[in-house]
Design an enzyme around this catalytic site. Structure first.
Site, mmCIF file in Angstrom:
data_model
loop_
_atom_site.group_PDB
_atom_site.id
_atom_site.type_symbol
_atom_site.label_atom_id
_atom_site.label_comp_id
_atom_site.label_asym_id
_atom_site.label_seq_id
_atom_site.Cartn_x
_atom_site.Cartn_y
_atom_site.Cartn_z
ATOM 1 N N CYS A 13 0.862 -1.275 -0.006
ATOM 2 C CA CYS A 13 0.055 0.189 0.200
ATOM 3 C C CYS A 13 0.842 1.245 -0.222
ATOM 4 C CB CYS A 13 -0.665 -0.333 0.818
ATOM 5 S SG CYS A 13 -2.245 -1.285 1.273
ATOM 6 N N PRO A 14 0.387 2.358 -0.286
ATOM 7 C CA PRO A 14 -0.328 2.309 -1.600
ATOM 8 C C PRO A 14 -0.904 1.918 -2.487
ATOM 9 C CG PRO A 14 0.465 4.722 -1.420
ATOM 10 C CD PRO A 14 1.330 3.288 -1.047
#
Length: 74
Positions: A13-14
Protein backbone atom coordinates in the site's frame (compact mmCIF):
# COMPACT_ATOMS: atom_id res chain seq x y z
CA UNK A 1 -17.74 -8.27 -21.29
CA UNK A 2 -14.22 -9.58 -20.67
CA UNK A 3 -12.27 -10.95 -17.71
CA UNK A 4 -8.85 -9.69 -16.69
CA UNK A 5 -6.40 -10.64 -13.94
CA UNK A 6 -4.03 -8.36 -12.04
CA UNK A 7 -1.39 -9.84 -9.71
CA UNK A 8 -0.34 -7.33 -7.04
CA UNK A 9 0.80 -9.87 -4.46
CA UNK A 10 4.28 -8.31 -4.33
CA UNK A 11 3.02 -4.71 -4.05
CA UNK A 12 2.53 -2.68 -0.88
CA UNK A 13 0.00 0.00 0.00
CA UNK A 14 -0.75 2.51 -1.39
CA UNK A 15 0.47 1.04 -4.71
CA UNK A 16 -1.96 -1.87 -4.46
CA UNK A 17 -5.02 0.27 -5.11
CA UNK A 18 -3.17 2.64 -7.45
CA UNK A 19 -2.35 -0.28 -9.76
CA UNK A 20 -5.87 -1.67 -9.39
CA UNK A 21 -7.42 1.71 -10.25
CA UNK A 22 -5.15 2.16 -13.29
CA UNK A 23 -6.12 -1.28 -14.60
CA UNK A 24 -9.84 -0.63 -14.02
CA UNK A 25 -9.52 2.62 -15.98
CA UNK A 26 -8.43 0.59 -19.03
CA UNK A 27 -11.47 -1.70 -18.92
CA UNK A 28 -14.88 -1.31 -20.50
CA UNK A 29 -18.08 -0.98 -18.48
CA UNK A 30 -19.18 -4.45 -17.36
CA UNK A 31 -15.69 -6.00 -17.56
CA UNK A 32 -14.48 -8.13 -14.64
CA UNK A 33 -11.10 -7.70 -12.95
CA UNK A 34 -9.72 -10.43 -10.69
CA UNK A 35 -7.09 -8.96 -8.38
CA UNK A 36 -4.66 -11.29 -6.62
CA UNK A 37 -3.32 -9.71 -3.44
CA UNK A 38 -1.71 -10.49 -0.09
CA UNK A 39 -3.36 -10.57 3.32
CA UNK A 40 -3.24 -7.54 5.59
CA UNK A 41 -3.46 -3.96 4.34
CA UNK A 42 -4.01 -4.79 0.65
CA UNK A 43 -6.87 -7.15 1.52
CA UNK A 44 -8.47 -4.46 3.68
CA UNK A 45 -7.83 -1.48 1.41
CA UNK A 46 -8.42 -2.67 -2.16
CA UNK A 47 -12.03 -3.91 -1.76
CA UNK A 48 -12.96 -0.91 0.40
CA UNK A 49 -11.38 1.60 -1.99
CA UNK A 50 -12.97 -0.07 -5.01
CA UNK A 51 -16.42 0.24 -3.40
CA UNK A 52 -15.73 3.89 -2.51
CA UNK A 53 -14.84 4.55 -6.17
CA UNK A 54 -18.20 3.11 -7.28
CA UNK A 55 -17.09 -0.32 -8.50
CA UNK A 56 -18.93 -3.54 -7.65
CA UNK A 57 -16.88 -5.91 -5.49
CA UNK A 58 -18.40 -9.26 -6.42
CA UNK A 59 -16.31 -11.51 -4.15
CA UNK A 60 -13.29 -11.82 -1.91
CA UNK A 61 -11.94 -15.33 -1.52
CA UNK A 62 -8.73 -17.00 -0.33
CA UNK A 63 -6.75 -18.92 -2.95
CA UNK A 64 -3.97 -20.22 -0.67
CA UNK A 65 -0.59 -19.22 0.77
CA UNK A 66 -1.92 -15.94 2.17
CA UNK A 67 -3.15 -14.83 -1.27
CA UNK A 68 -6.73 -13.69 -1.90
CA UNK A 69 -8.69 -13.01 -5.07
CA UNK A 70 -10.88 -9.93 -5.19
CA UNK A 71 -13.35 -9.90 -8.09
CA UNK A 72 -14.39 -6.40 -9.19
CA UNK A 73 -16.91 -5.43 -11.87
CA UNK A 74 -16.47 -2.10 -13.61
Amino acid sequence: MANYTLDITKEHCPMTFVKTKLKLAQLQEGDILEVLLAEGEPLENVPRSAKEQGYDVLSVEPVGDGVHKVTIKK
